[in-house]
Enzyme design. Structure first.
Site: not given
Ligand SMILES: NC(=O)c1ccc[n+]([C@@H]2O[C@H](COP(=O)([O-])OP(=O)(O)OC[C@H]3O[C@@H](n4cnc5c(N)ncnc54)[C@H](O)[C@@H]3O)[C@@H](O)[C@H]2O)c1
Length: 284
Positions: A120, A143, A155, A193
């Site tokens: 992450s 991801h 992702e 994120n």
């Protein structure tokens, strides 16, 4: 697209086991490695409940359950990765642990096997240095989001030396298992994120200032913004220590706007990590 016959997953924790399930549900044979066979089996056993929930919601057929689970082979050996076509790593968010895993995979997997990390927050380009020569072009970030068997987004993040054909492969691979991939640059926090933690930090600030309670902020996000889940429930689901770690990395990269709030640090110090420890912003 290069044919996929067998998929390797490393780590059978919250993410790894469900990523394994995504492939198994799409009829791929999966080998899922943990540090011990017991942990690998435990990760697989958890999927029983995940599928039961999906069946209850009418999203999965009860008669497909046994066959789907039978496609996942738990193991503690790298040996079984020698004929995998793609391997996705989902071990602890720790550079050294991940580098060790990829060095092992690099020596065991066939030369054209694609290696992907579900990190992450660690740069893909940095983790990629754990593999040698030609393989570095076949190394990529993939991801997934939690719970991986439900969330559609992946992702896809090329590192500096990732070959274009690897990006195309990974995007197609995600589509094969019913996901929607987006291509994102290898920057700290990638795209999602960066968006998410702005919200989480502000939610923490609202609680610190006594503007509203975690319960009410969750309600505000659900009913006022149309989010399926509130930020505090989300933090408890994904682990408060992970949120703290990600914010520390992004603060270093982007400065003050991602500085973690003291209230989050306090939660982590108290081991109120969320569902995992029975207590986080809420009690379980
Ligand atoms: N939790 C989330 O919401 C989320 C979302 C997206 C990405 N991620 C990333 O996914 C990765 C895994 O996160 P998680 O939440 O599943 O963690 P987790 O702690 O639930 O699971 C990690 C697992 O990896 C295993 N492991 C450690 N070293 C290993 C090794 N050498 N070989 C095999 N297994 C090993 C551990 O025993 C553990 O079961 C992390 O990089 C994390 O940042 C997490």
């Amino acid at each position: 697209m290069k044919e996929i016959n067998k998929v390797g997953i490393i780590g059978a924790g919250m993410m790894g086991a469900e990523i394994a399930l995504c492939f198994a549900m799409s009829r791929y044979e999966v080998v899922m490695k943990e540090t011990t066979l017991e942990l690998a089996q435990k990760g697989k056993d958890r999927l029983d409940g995940v599928l039961d929930k999906a069946i209850k919601k009418g999203k999965f057929k009860a008669e497909d359950k046994a066959l789907t689970l039978s496609r996942i082979n738990p193991t503690d050996q790298y040996e079984l990765f020698k004929d995998t076509d793609v391997a996705v790593e989902a071990v602890f968010e720790d550079l050294e642990t991940k580098k060790e895993v990829f060095a092992q995979l690099d020596s065991v997997c066939k030369p054209d096997c694609i290696l992907a990390t579900n990190t992450s927050s660690i740069p893909i380009t940095l983790i990629a240095t754990s593999v040698r020569g030609e393989r570095i072009g076949r190394f990529i970030g993939a991801h997934f989001f939690s719970p991986a068997s439900i969330m559609k987004l992946v992702e896809v993040i090329p590192g500096v030396e990732t070959k274009e054909e690897t990006v195309t492969f990974m995007m197609d691979c995600c589509r094969q298992i019913g996901k929607t991939p987006i291509r994102v640059k290898d920057v700290p926090g990638f795209a999602v994120n960066r968006l998410l933690h702005v919200l989480l930090i502000e939610a923490n600030r609202l609680v610190e200032e006594g503007v509203a309670t975690p319960e009410d902020i969750d309600t505000a996000c659900k009913l006022g913004l149309g989010h399926p889940i509130g930020p505090f429930t989300l933090m408890d689901l994904t682990d408060n220590s992970l949120s703290l770690k990600v914010q520390q990395i992004m603060c270093e990269a982007y400065g003050e706007r991602f500085r973690p709030r003291p209230i989050l640090k306090q939660k982590v110090h108290a081991n109120h990590l969320g569902r995992k420890t029975g207590r986080g912003w809420f009690k379980y």
